[in-house]
Each structure stands twice: as structure tokens, then as C-alpha cells.
Design an enzyme around this catalytic site. Structure first.
Site, short mmCIF file in Angstrom:
data_model
loop_
_atom_site.label_atom_id
_atom_site.label_comp_id
_atom_site.label_asym_id
_atom_site.label_seq_id
_atom_site.Cartn_x
_atom_site.Cartn_y
_atom_site.Cartn_z
N CYS A 188 10.11 7.84 -1.71
CA CYS A 188 10.98 8.88 -1.15
C CYS A 188 10.22 9.71 -0.12
O CYS A 188 8.99 9.72 -0.09
CB CYS A 188 11.50 9.79 -2.24
SG CYS A 188 12.26 8.92 -3.64
N ARG A 246 10.86 5.52 4.33
CA ARG A 246 10.38 5.65 2.95
C ARG A 246 11.49 5.54 1.92
O ARG A 246 11.23 5.46 0.72
CB ARG A 246 9.66 6.99 2.77
CG ARG A 246 8.41 7.16 3.60
CD ARG A 246 7.79 8.52 3.38
NE ARG A 246 7.27 8.65 2.03
CZ ARG A 246 6.00 8.48 1.69
NH1 ARG A 246 5.12 8.17 2.61
NH2 ARG A 246 5.61 8.64 0.46
N TRP A 262 14.61 6.93 -2.32
CA TRP A 262 14.63 5.55 -2.78
C TRP A 262 14.78 5.61 -4.29
O TRP A 262 13.92 6.14 -5.00
CB TRP A 262 13.33 4.82 -2.40
CG TRP A 262 13.37 3.35 -2.70
CD1 TRP A 262 13.90 2.37 -1.90
CD2 TRP A 262 12.86 2.69 -3.87
NE1 TRP A 262 13.75 1.13 -2.51
CE2 TRP A 262 13.13 1.31 -3.71
CE3 TRP A 262 12.23 3.13 -5.03
CZ2 TRP A 262 12.76 0.36 -4.68
CZ3 TRP A 262 11.87 2.19 -5.99
CH2 TRP A 262 12.13 0.83 -5.81
N ASN A 278 9.07 12.89 -5.17
CA ASN A 278 8.77 11.49 -4.89
C ASN A 278 7.90 10.98 -6.04
O ASN A 278 6.89 11.61 -6.36
CB ASN A 278 8.03 11.35 -3.56
CG ASN A 278 7.49 9.94 -3.34
OD1 ASN A 278 8.04 8.98 -3.85
ND2 ASN A 278 6.42 9.82 -2.58
N GLY A 279 8.26 9.86 -6.63
CA GLY A 279 7.46 9.29 -7.70
C GLY A 279 8.27 9.09 -8.96
O GLY A 279 9.51 9.07 -8.95
N GLU A 309 4.52 -15.91 3.69
CA GLU A 309 4.85 -14.73 4.47
C GLU A 309 6.14 -14.94 5.28
O GLU A 309 6.99 -14.04 5.36
CB GLU A 309 3.69 -14.38 5.41
CG GLU A 309 3.99 -13.35 6.49
CD GLU A 309 4.34 -11.96 5.97
OE1 GLU A 309 4.65 -11.10 6.80
OE2 GLU A 309 4.34 -11.75 4.74
N LYS A 350 9.48 -12.63 4.87
CA LYS A 350 10.10 -11.92 5.99
C LYS A 350 11.59 -12.25 6.07
O LYS A 350 12.43 -11.37 6.28
CB LYS A 350 9.42 -12.30 7.31
CG LYS A 350 8.10 -11.61 7.54
CD LYS A 350 8.28 -10.15 7.86
CE LYS A 350 7.01 -9.37 7.62
NZ LYS A 350 6.68 -9.19 6.20
N GLU A 408 13.42 -10.54 3.22
CA GLU A 408 13.46 -9.09 3.33
C GLU A 408 14.56 -8.59 4.25
O GLU A 408 15.25 -7.61 3.93
CB GLU A 408 12.11 -8.56 3.86
CG GLU A 408 10.99 -8.56 2.86
CD GLU A 408 9.71 -8.02 3.47
OE1 GLU A 408 9.08 -7.16 2.84
OE2 GLU A 408 9.33 -8.46 4.58
N HIS A 444 6.15 -32.45 -5.91
CA HIS A 444 5.97 -32.12 -7.32
C HIS A 444 7.09 -31.22 -7.82
O HIS A 444 6.90 -30.44 -8.76
CB HIS A 444 4.60 -31.46 -7.53
CG HIS A 444 3.46 -32.36 -7.22
ND1 HIS A 444 3.09 -33.41 -8.01
CD2 HIS A 444 2.63 -32.38 -6.15
CE1 HIS A 444 2.06 -34.03 -7.48
NE2 HIS A 444 1.76 -33.43 -6.33
N LYS A 487 9.29 1.53 2.64
CA LYS A 487 8.03 1.15 3.27
C LYS A 487 6.82 1.39 2.39
O LYS A 487 6.01 0.50 2.16
CB LYS A 487 7.88 1.93 4.59
CG LYS A 487 6.65 1.56 5.39
CD LYS A 487 6.80 0.20 6.00
CE LYS A 487 5.62 -0.20 6.85
NZ LYS A 487 5.72 -1.59 7.28
#
Length: 607
Positions: free
Chosen positions: A2, A27, A74, A98-99, A479, A483, A486, A502, A602
């Protein structure tokens, strides 16, 4: 996660608080709110969803007041609704946070047992109730906060404002970053320097356990034992222009295009061109004594660690273990003497990675950190800070931070190799030449942007996508898949190409595009062989390679993306560009929110 911003000022603060939230929206963007004091009483505006909704609320019902706190959320505890949006008001106090308050349930049960009622599902409201209870018992705001802080377990940054106190904000941090800013006749607080970029360039970072009392003329910081302390006032180094999209449609695209410059800036800190060698900052330990390397990170940064494993084992011949930070502590890892622990983080505040760092330090491990924010918690706690110089990264999906982290990991790998006697001067000169060429080669890769945009439509309609690579291109496949997931919300997976037969090859059909990363080199033929096994079963292949590779294996593909021919060392830095651009253009084609993808934020400051 947040974002928090606060101002105790001399004129109406709501417009500037809102601008601060805009700089912090990366954030979190589940909901947002602002509270001010109007005639000594707390007034509040909140809205579910992104900041545009709060802007509409403020336009319809403006919020005066010369002191205020604001928050963009968030969600952790409680759904992203207006009732759960911050600030939370209880009695004469309003709080933003925040947290995570890990012991919020027993605290909530205690408060419920006293007959108190809650209007939200959040852990934050518990904090407001606890402070309010102390105020009701006759405590001053400062004494109320000082009494409550020791009862909170977990990680938090919080700010509180009090009815009837129009010259007072109180802020505190434990495990989550918080910054105070100094102005003329007013002062500020924020989650990070970005929040304060339009307000002041004079800031101080609160240390772990600190809390601060802000008035218009003064800021007093206290440590966790409530002793007055002084924290250094430093230049912020962040301006509003640095966190502006410029002429680009999205922050992500801007940051992709900044990579040649920021990688060059980063490498400039580690390469001595005259001596043709790679150097690290002065350190208090001997790299020659390192017998084992453990790299810990989350998400995209963990793929930097995986590529680092290839490089360090190849050049330095040291065993390397790579672990995701969220699992590292919980398996009680074996950390013998001679271990170098390396953490990788853009923000330097990633909660899981910070906890892993502290676990390593408690185990007596020498630590290094590849970090973009030199004032962050990790940067202050590692034995060796290896700074990246990516500048602010606002797009939630990491791009330029990733390539700068790779550049620093390459420098660390070379230094370990030299310290262990595995790299002679001529070999090091060859590596230096490759690294010096990286920014220009990344720039050349960007020239294929239009071609990548032109073929993105062939991927945008897919429900599932697979990425393949060998050697260092295997982490790049991971990666690329991350991406795409996301920002386009397409299910994607990355695999080591030899592993297809496999199990994953069972997923292949004409509706599943296969993205193959295959630069020319010693692993090219093996990668192409695996690609052709998939093609024989109907795979629709997009081949990312150089001209020689495309000439040899580009037949029967639905598209090719040509990259410049590169030294194998810097191939991951260069091949980052097409996987980033492909994900970006697919997301644009689908109409998703590129910079603020759903459910993400983020800076992940909660476990």
C-alpha cells in the site's frame, strides 16, 4: 504494498495528497482514500477501485483542510471495498497502514470483548481502536501511540491523525518502509521518496522500529525504546519528471526503452575500461574465501539468480543454490562457513527477501545485495551493497530493473571467478568487451519493436502459451512466461526445452503457441531439436533468434523475431527485450491495464 502520504501544512492539502497517491498507485490500486481535519473534526473521502474513482468523489464533494493523510490500498485483510478502504476512523483518531498486523485477531477479540464494534474487515482498524482506547483513558496522542506500538506484531508502516490536533501527525514503521520530508512551514511523510517527489527534496528514512511526530515546524523521531534520535536528512534524488511517462503510452514501454541507458549507467559503476577489468565496491571480506553461493529472491529477481547460477558456476566454478525467498527460511537451509548469501531486490524492501537476508545474517553468513534503492532496508543491512542504477521503475511488471540486476550479477560472477583464480586477464578482457557492448546491443534489439507489435495478435487470442529455452535462456523462458501472465492474463509456462518430452509436450496442439528463445551458440542445435519435436506434433512456433539461427531453423514457424548476434554472456540481457515487448504488445492488443495489472502491486512489503 500500500501507499501512504501525509502533509501537515499551511494550505489545503487534499489536492497535493491526491498527487502523492498518483505517484504511489504502483504500490496498490484496490481502493483509496484521504482524510483531513476540518474545523478540528476528521473528514474523509474514500472510493473502491483506482484513483480515478476517488478523483470523481473529490470533485463531487471537495475536501478542505491543511492537514491530512492519504492511502492507496493493496488488499490483504478484507475485500477491496469502500468499507475496507483507508483511512479508518475510530473516535478521535484516523489511521492509514501498509503491511500486516499478524496478531490482529487476538487484539480484535480483546476489543470485541470490551463491546467495541468494527466497521471493516481489516487488520488496520484494530490499530485505530487501540489508539482510540488509549486516548479515551486520557493519554496524549504521542503517549497513546507509544503505548500501542509494542502490542503490534508483524510488518507495518502507519500514520495517524487526531481530531482537535491540527498541527500533528504521527508515523511509525516496523518491517515496512516509511520516509519523512522537510519543507518550509510544513512537513510530510510517505511510503517512499516517490510519494514526496513533488513536495520536497529533503527527506529522512526512518529506521526499523522508529516512530515520528510531525508538526509544521518540526519533526522528532523516536526509536523503538522511545528515545529521541536524529536520522540523517538526505536529498531525495527523485523528481516528478523521473516518474512521468513522457511521450510513451505506458510506463512499462518507457522503462523498456530506458534499458540501454540504465544498463550503461549500471555497468559504468563496475567496469574499468582502461584496465579492461570488472571491479566491485570495497568490501570487508575476501571473495577468495567464498566456497558456496546462495542466491535468494522473488519473482523476476529470482530468474536473475538462476542466470547468475549459470554464470558463477561456469566462470568461478563455485556451487550455487538459488531459492525463492518465500520458501527459504521455512526449510531451515544448511548454511556452512564460506557461504556468500546474495539477495536480489528492486525495492530493497521485499518482505520475504528481507526476512531471508536476516535469516542468513543470523546464521553467520556473509551477505551481498543487488538492490536498486541504496537507502532501503536491505541495502543498509547487507555486508556488500551492489547497486543497480535503474532509476524509479513504476510499471508493476519489472523490465529495466531486471536487466540492470543481470548486469550487476555478471560483474559479481566475474569478480568471483578472478578471486578464485579461474579467470585470467585475457578472458576477463573478453568479458569486459561483451559487457561494454551490451547497451548498444540492447538498443539494436529495440529496433524490432514494430515487428513484434505486428505479430502480437497471433498470441493475443491464445488461452495458453509455452516458452522454451536452454542454459541461461531457460530462466529467460520463465521470465517471458511470467511477463505474459502478469499483464495479459494469458496462462503461460516456461520450460527447459529438453524437459518438453518429459510431460509438457502433452499440452501441445495448434491452439498453444510455443515461444522459443534460441540464440546461435553451443546450445542452439539442442534447442532447435526440441522445438522440432514440438512442431512435429502441431506446435505453432515463434522463434526468437539471430539471423543465422532464423536462417537455419525459421522454416515452418508462424513468426520469427530477429535479434542481433551476441556474446553468450550478454544474451539474457538482450533477449529480455523481445520477451518484454511481446508481453507488452499482447497486453495492449487485449486491452488490459499494462502498468497496473489486476491483483498485483510493485513493492511487495508483506509476506
Amino acid at each position: 504494498m500500500c501507499g501512504i502520504v501525509g502533509i501537515v501544512g499551511a494550505e489545503d492539502v487534499a489536492p497535493r495528497l491526491f498527487e502523492g497517491l498518483k505517484r504511489l498507485e504502483y504500490r496498490g490500486y484496490d481502493s483509496a482514500g484521504i482524510a483531513t481535519l476540518v474545523g478540528g473534526a476528521i473528514e474523509r473521502r474514500r472510493a473502491e477501485g483506482k484513483l480515478a474513482n476517488l478523483a470523481a468523489r473529490l470533485a463531487a464533494d471537495p475536501l478542505p483542510g491543511t492537514i491530512g493523510i492519504a492511502h492507496t490500498r493493496w488488499a490483504t485483510h478484507g475485500a477491496p471495498t469502500e468499507d475496507n478502504a483507508h483511512p479508518h476512523i475510530v473516535g478521535e483518531v484516523t489511521v492509514v497502514h501498509n503491511g500486516i498486523i499478524e496478531n490482529f485477531k487476538p487484539l480484535r477479540d480483546e476489543l470485541l470483548g470490551e463491546g467495541r464494534s468494527f466497521s471493516s474487515q481489516t487488520d488496520t482498524e484494530v490499530v485505530a481502536h487501540l489508539i482510540s482506547r488509549e486516548l479515551e483513558r486520557g493519554a496524549s496522542p504521542q503517549k497513546a501511540v507509544a503505548a500501542v506500538l509494542p502490542r503490534l506484531h508483524g510488518a507495518f508502516a502507519l500514520a495517524a491523525m487526531f481530531a482537535g490536533h491540527d498541527d500533528l501527525l504521527i508515523a511509525a514503521r516496523l518491517g515496512a518502509p516509511l520516509t519523512v520530508g522537510y519543507g518550509e512551514g510544513e512537513n510530510y511523510l510517505g511510503s517512499d521518496a516517490h510519494a514526496l517527489a513533488g513536495l520536497t527534496q529533503r527527506i529522512a528514512y526512518l529506521d526499523e522500529g522508529d516512530w515520528a511526530v510531525l508538526t509544521r515546524e518540526h519533526i522528532q523521531v523516536y526509536d523503538r525504546d522511545n528515545r529521541p534520535v536524529t536520522r540523517a536528512i538526505v536529498p531525495s534524488g527523485v523528481s516528478p519528471a523521473m516518474i512521468d511517462k513522457g511521450n510513451h503510452r505506458h510506463f512499462m514501454l518507457k522503462e523498456i526503452y530506458e534499458q540501454p541507458v540504465v544498463v550503461a549507467q549500471t555497468l559504468r559503476s563496475y567496469i574499468r575500461p582502461v584496465e579492461q577489468m570488472v571491479a566491485l565496491p570495497d568490501m570487508a571480506f575476501d571473495l577468495a574465501a567464498v566456497e558456496r553461493v546462495v542466491i535468494v529472491a522473488c519473482g523476476t529477481a529470482s530468474y536473475v539468480g538462476m542466470i547468475g547460477k549459470y554464470w558463477i558456476e561456469r566462470f568461478a566454478r563455485l556451487p550455487v543454490e538459488v531459492d525463492v525467498a518465500s520458501e527459504f527460511r521455512y526449510r531451515d537451509p544448511v548454511l556452512p562457513p564460506g557461504t556468500l548469501g546474495v539477495v536480489v531486490s528492486q525495492s530493497g524492501e521485499t518482505a520475504d527477501t528481507l526476512a531471508a537476508l536476516r535469516h542468513m545474517k543470523e546464521s553467520g553468513v556473509t551477505t551481498a545485495g543487488i538492490i536498486n534503492v541504496p537507502t532501503s532496508s536491505m541495502a543498509r543491512e547487507v555486508d556488500l551493497l551492489l547497486s543497480t542504477h535503474a532509476g524509479p521503475e513504476i510499471g508493476v511488471a519489472s523490465t529495466k530493473a531486471f536487466t540492470c540486476q543481470l548486469a550487476v550479477m555478471a560483474a559479481l560472477s566475474v569478480n568471483l571467478a578472478r578471486a578464485k583464480g579461474r579467470l585470467d586477464a585475457e578472458q576477463e578482457r573478453a568479458v569486459v568487451r561483451a559487457l561494454i557492448a551490451a547497451p548498444e546491443t540492447i538498443s539494436a534489439a529495440l529496433a524490432y519493436d514494430e515487428a513484434i507489435a505486428g505479430m502480437a495478435g497471433t498470441i493475443a487470442g491464445a488461452r495458453d502459451v509455452l516458452y522454451l529455452g536452454r542454459g541461461p535462456e531457460y530462466p529467460m523462458a520463465l521470465e517471458g512466461a511470467l511477463k505474459l501472465k502478469e499483464i495479459s492474463y494469458i496462462h503461460a509456462e516456461g520450460y527447459a526445452s529438453g524437459e518438453m518430452k518429459h510431460g509438457p509436450i502433452a499440452l501441445i496442439d495448434e491452439a498453444v503457441p510455443l515461444i522459443v528463445l534460441a540464440p546461435s551458440g553451443p546450445l542452439f542445435d539442442k534447442t532447435v531439436s526440441n522445438m522440432q519435436e514440438a512442431q512435429a506434433r502441431g506446435a505453432q512456433v515463434v522463434l526468437i533468434s539471430d539471423a543465422a539461427g532464423i536462417a537455419q531453423a525459421g522454416e515452418n514457424t508462424i513468426a520469427t523475431i530477429e535479434m542481433p548476434e551476441v556474446h553468450p554472456l550478454i544474451a539474457p540481457l538482450v533477449y529480455a527485450v523481445p520477451v518484454q515487448l511481446l508481453a507488452y504488445h499482447v497486453a495492449v492488443a487485449k486491452g488490459t491495464d499494462v502498468d497496473q495489472p489486476r491483483n498485483l502491486a510493485k513493492s511487495v512489503t508483506v509476506e
